[in-house]
Design an enzyme around this catalytic site. Structure first.
Site, PDB file in Angstrom:
ATOM      1  N   VAL A  19       0.841  -1.203   0.000  1.00 36.15           N
ATOM      2  CA  VAL A  19       0.000   0.000   0.000  1.00 36.15           C
ATOM      3  C   VAL A  19       0.874   1.250   0.000  1.00 36.15           C
ATOM      4  O   VAL A  19       2.077   1.186   0.238  1.00 36.15           O
ATOM      5  CB  VAL A  19      -0.941   0.029   1.234  1.00 36.15           C
ATOM      6  CG1 VAL A  19      -1.938  -1.129   1.166  1.00 36.15           C
ATOM      7  CG2 VAL A  19      -0.170  -0.015   2.541  1.00 36.15           C
ATOM      8  N   CYS A  20       0.227   2.374  -0.262  1.00 31.07           N
ATOM      9  CA  CYS A  20       0.890   3.674  -0.257  1.00 31.07           C
ATOM     10  C   CYS A  20       1.524   3.914   1.120  1.00 31.07           C
ATOM     11  O   CYS A  20       0.872   3.627   2.115  1.00 31.07           O
ATOM     12  CB  CYS A  20      -0.130   4.769  -0.565  1.00 31.07           C
ATOM     13  SG  CYS A  20       0.557   6.414  -0.602  1.00 31.07           S
ATOM     14  N   PRO A  21       2.743   4.426   1.233  1.00 35.63           N
ATOM     15  CA  PRO A  21       3.586   4.927   0.152  1.00 35.63           C
ATOM     16  C   PRO A  21       4.594   3.910  -0.391  1.00 35.63           C
ATOM     17  O   PRO A  21       5.403   4.257  -1.237  1.00 35.63           O
ATOM     18  CB  PRO A  21       4.343   6.072   0.826  1.00 35.63           C
ATOM     19  CG  PRO A  21       4.581   5.551   2.210  1.00 35.63           C
ATOM     20  CD  PRO A  21       3.371   4.702   2.544  1.00 35.63           C
ATOM     21  N   VAL A  22       4.520   2.674   0.096  1.00 30.48           N
ATOM     22  CA  VAL A  22       5.524   1.689  -0.340  1.00 30.48           C
ATOM     23  C   VAL A  22       5.372   1.379  -1.830  1.00 30.48           C
ATOM     24  O   VAL A  22       6.345   1.046  -2.501  1.00 30.48           O
ATOM     25  CB  VAL A  22       5.463   0.415   0.546  1.00 30.48           C
ATOM     26  CG1 VAL A  22       6.455  -0.629   0.081  1.00 30.48           C
ATOM     27  CG2 VAL A  22       5.736   0.783   1.997  1.00 30.48           C
ATOM     28  N   GLU A  48      -6.226   4.132  -5.151  1.00 32.01           N
ATOM     29  CA  GLU A  48      -5.144   5.042  -4.775  1.00 32.01           C
ATOM     30  C   GLU A  48      -3.855   4.853  -5.591  1.00 32.01           C
ATOM     31  O   GLU A  48      -3.274   5.829  -6.070  1.00 32.01           O
ATOM     32  CB  GLU A  48      -4.863   4.924  -3.270  1.00 32.01           C
ATOM     33  CG  GLU A  48      -4.039   6.064  -2.751  1.00 32.01           C
ATOM     34  CD  GLU A  48      -3.821   5.979  -1.243  1.00 32.01           C
ATOM     35  OE1 GLU A  48      -4.005   7.011  -0.584  1.00 32.01           O
ATOM     36  OE2 GLU A  48      -3.470   4.897  -0.737  1.00 32.01           O
TER      37      GLU A  48
END
Lengths: 84, 271
Positions: A19-22, A48
């Site tokens: 997931v964000c930000p990875v 996203e």
């Protein structure tokens, strides 16, 4: 279905498991391992990641060649690495 | 080297930054910063550098943790009172980021050991609280061609400047010699707000990070002063002094020297 005008990717990356930000971080790491002008193909989730990752890559000087819907909740993003 | 998944997550906010990126993070992980003084300035500096992933942090301090330190030295806890500061700080760093290698010197930094001490580091942070130490660090870094961050805090005021070999003035260009003992009160006598140490120590960490990553403009040739009461930062342009005793054309100081430290400054507790 492959567009004949698009280049063959030099590397592939799947970021559907993170997931964000990875998500963006993993793309940055993968691009860093390529040479400028080489092409990376990234599989990413709808939502996203699709909204943010292409935009962030453009901000950093990379070129988004194509974003295609895989019709399974994921997209495939083709990126040409920018100059250093 | 390649990153582990946990490193990518831990450092994601760094790597996302265009100016840092993958390469900058690798530089940080390979970076080596020496912090002299694990007190008010050294505490936030050490913690932010450790959190950022600076691979090796050196800590030098002779003192043990005193209850009166805790008002500003946030790397130490109440349970650390009586423990050597370098050990207490090392434990906090290791709890924050176990990937960091922490080297400790529990003892005074002197003209005898400073050249060897700074040798293996990329950047030095002066987190000391007395003039003899500040001049010693400056002279050693100039002689050893080592980048360092000077800072000082008192009451509601702080200042800092970065020295990079070949760029701008050194601390001694600005202040040729220490003031007479007792001309300037120490923190112990004058007081200081803990958040002041947080502001200035954090700025020192920022300078170290910029230097390691090779980004931005370092605070060379400018003395930054901060007045918390008026909330004013001032950036004062300062020039290299050709007659400087250590970095000038004809240096008279060619090896580090010790000034006498006021006796009260050596005690870990007020008399």
């Amino acid at each position: 279905m492959a567009d004949k005008t698009l280049p063959t990717p030099d590397a592939h990356l799947d970021i559907t498991g993170v997931v964000c930000p990875v998500t963006f971080v993993k793309v940055k790491v993968a691009l860093d391992e390529l040479e400028p002008e080489q092409v990376l193909s990234v599989r990413l989730n709808d939502g996203e990641p699709v909204q943010n990752v292409p935009m962030s890559l453009k901000d950093e000087g990379h070129k988004v060649l194509k974003l295609s819907d895989n019709n399974d909740g994921t997209f495939t993003l083709l990126i040409r690495r920018g100059q250093d | 080297m390649s990153f582990t998944d946990s490193q990518l997550e831990r450092y994601s906010r760094n790597i996302i930054l265009k100016e840092v990126g993958v390469r900058g993070q690798k530089k940080l992980l390979a970076g080596r910063v020496l912090i002299i003084g694990a007190g008010g300035l050294g505490a936030p500096a050490a913690m932010y550098l450790a959190a950022a992933g600076v691979g090796t942090i050196g800590l030098a301090d002779a003192d043990v943790v005193d209850l009166s330190n805790l008002q500003r030295q946030i790397i130490h806890a109440t349970s650390d009172v009586g423990a050597p500061k370098v050990i207490s700080a090392k434990e906090t760093i290791e709890a924050l980021n176990p990937e960091v290698t922490v080297n400790t010197l529990q003892g005074l930094v002197t003209s005898e050991n400073i050249m060897t001490l700074i040798e293996g580091y990329d950047f030095v942070i002066d987190g000391t609280d007395n003039f003899p130490a500040k001049f010693l660090i400056n002279d050693a870094c100039v002689i050893g061609a080592k980048a360092f961050s000077h800072a000082g805090i008192i009451r509601f005021q702080g200042q800092l400047i970065t020295y990079i070999p070949g760029q701008g003035p050194c601390y001694r260009c600005l202040f040729p010699s220490p003031p007479p003992p007792d001309a300037v009160p120490t923190c112990r006598q004058a007081g200081v707000i803990g958040a002041m140490a947080g502001v200035i120590g954090s700025l020192q960490a920022m300078e170290a990070i910029k230097y390691l990553c090779g980004i931005g403009t370092p605070l060379t040739s400018n003395l930054l002063t901060y007045n918390a009461l008026t909330m004013e930062f001032r950036k004062i342009k300062v020039a290299k002094r050709s007659t400087c005793q250590v970095c000038g054309h004809n240096p008279t100081i060619v090896k580090p020297l010790d000034y006498e430290i006021a006796a009260c400054d050596l005690k870990s507790k007020p008399a």
